[in-house]
Design an enzyme around this catalytic site. Structure first.
Site, PDB file in Angstrom:
ATOM      1  N   THR A  45       1.311  -4.132   4.431  1.00  0.00           N
ATOM      2  CA  THR A  45       1.033  -4.431   5.892  1.00  0.00           C
ATOM      3  C   THR A  45       0.260  -5.768   6.042  1.00  0.00           C
ATOM      4  O   THR A  45       0.517  -6.165   7.098  1.00  0.00           O
ATOM      5  CB  THR A  45       0.155  -3.331   6.427  1.00  0.00           C
ATOM      6  OG1 THR A  45      -1.015  -3.298   5.656  1.00  0.00           O
ATOM      7  CG2 THR A  45       0.691  -2.091   6.279  1.00  0.00           C
ATOM      8  N   SER A  59       1.370  -7.493  -0.587  1.00  0.00           N
ATOM      9  CA  SER A  59       2.158  -8.597   0.139  1.00  0.00           C
ATOM     10  C   SER A  59       1.244  -9.645   0.171  1.00  0.00           C
ATOM     11  O   SER A  59       1.701 -10.669   0.718  1.00  0.00           O
ATOM     12  CB  SER A  59       2.374  -7.799   1.696  1.00  0.00           C
ATOM     13  OG  SER A  59       1.270  -7.640   2.231  1.00  0.00           O
ATOM     14  N   THR A  70       0.853  -1.129  -0.068  1.00  0.00           N
ATOM     15  CA  THR A  70       0.077  -0.014   0.161  1.00  0.00           C
ATOM     16  C   THR A  70       0.778   1.376   0.020  1.00  0.00           C
ATOM     17  O   THR A  70       0.435   2.355  -0.547  1.00  0.00           O
ATOM     18  CB  THR A  70      -0.833  -0.177   1.025  1.00  0.00           C
ATOM     19  OG1 THR A  70      -1.841  -1.169   1.085  1.00  0.00           O
ATOM     20  CG2 THR A  70      -1.698   1.193   1.136  1.00  0.00           C
TER      21      THR A  70
END
Length: 337
Positions: free
Chosen positions: A100, A66, A19
């Site tokens: 994250t 991720s 992000t």
């Protein structure tokens, strides 16, 4: 004689996407965006202030969400960090920009594999780079502050988010929204960073790095996670056993408790059981030894959450360790928490 100002520390920045490198169609879109749409070079161009803080060497390892990370990316990351620390004594530390969603897993993996007092700092963002009040630029600036600080030496792998500095073992993402989405349940953050500098206690004692010399294979063992709930699916248990998984993390209810049906499925399984750990779905609090559960071959994961317990099992299996060795390792990790 006039003292010359000290040169900014040399850092390696490994960009992997997330992000923090995300773009949305407009500045008010906080959830609809494309992760990993900007390069590490673009992130640095948006932060000319970093030139006063550190000399940064950039490497773009990958550029993705991720949630899409694979073991091959972890292999590449570990190899690059080990090599750079081995051949670059002038390097003060490493910063990794990361999504994250799985950042805590990468941090814990590196904590178990990277044996060097110099800090490895992971950083991400909860809002894309194009959003109003994007948190990524400040997070990245502060991560660079931490990685270049002598105070961070000896603390192992760190996560810097929202001005807080967390240790890899305890940190976890606890919310889907908001810039303060990372916490360290049971332990709390190690310190913080602000415009007056980095605030960390002096690291004491040696850090345990149980897999410092472990070579990572191209093919990793299969390790699954099962989630405890009311009337759990025993078909899932049988399917995993039949598939021959090498490791299994039970996300138990409460303090890591399995249901009677799950315990019976383990007792009656005629084949070789995988290496198994018990964690908890609660989000905080330890899972202690239990005679009822331990006699089935399950080991308590302590305060490791399920995803971190899985990483430990993966490395244990790669290293060829047995259940007794895993038990000893778990006790060592608890001592060094």
């Amino acid at each position: 004689m006039v003292d010359q100002p000290a040169s900014p520390p040399q850092l390696l920045l490994l960009a992997t996407g997330g992000t923090i490198a995300g773009r949305s169609a407009n500045s008010t879109s906080l959830n609809a965006y494309t992760a990993g749409a900007m390069t590490g070079s673009e992130l640095l161009q948006e932060l000319p202030q970093l030139q006063e803080v550190a000399q940064i060497q950039l490497a773009q390892l990958t550029n993705l969400d991720s949630a899409d990370l694979q073991f091959q990316h972890w292999i590449q990351l570990v190899k690059r960090i080990r090599e750079c620390f081995a051949v670059s004594p002038e390097l003060a530390g490493v910063v990794i920009t990361h999504g994250t969603n799985t950042m805590e897993e990468t941090a814990w993996l590196l904590e178990l594999l990277i044996d060097d007092p110099r800090p490895v700092v992971l950083v991400g963002a909860m809002r894309p780079a194009t959003a109003l009040s994007a948190d990524g630029p400040l997070n990245l600036f502060q991560a660079v502050q931490v990685a270049g600080s002598s105070q961070a030496r000896g603390h192992g792998v760190l996560v810097v988010m929202d001005g807080q500095i967390h240790g890899a073992r305890a940190v976890t993402k606890v919310a889907t929204q908001g810039v303060g989405a990372f916490q360290s349940p049971d332990f709390g953050p190690l310190g913080w960073v602000d415009d007056s500098g980095v605030h960390l206690p002096v690291a004491t004692g040696s850090r345990s790095v149980p897999f410092a010399t472990l070579a990572l294979p191209l093919q990793w063992p299969e390790v699954a996670i099962l989630y405890g709930c009311v009337d759990p699916s025993l078909a899932m248990v049988s399917a995993l056993f039949n598939a021959g998984v090498k490791g299994l993390v039970w996300t138990g209810t409460g303090a890591g408790q399995l249901s009677a049906g799950e315990r019976d499925a383990i007792k009656t399984w005629p084949g070789v059981l995988p290496l198994m750990l018990r964690s908890s779905r609660c989000g905080s609090g330890p899972v202690h030894p239990s005679e009822l559960q331990d006699e089935l071959g399950l080991l308590p994961a302590g305060t490791l959450n399920p995803q971190k317990a899985r990483i430990l099992l993966l490395l244990v299996l790669i290293a060829g360790m047995e259940r007794d060795e895993l038990s000893t390792l778990l006790a060592s990790i608890a001592i060094n928490a």
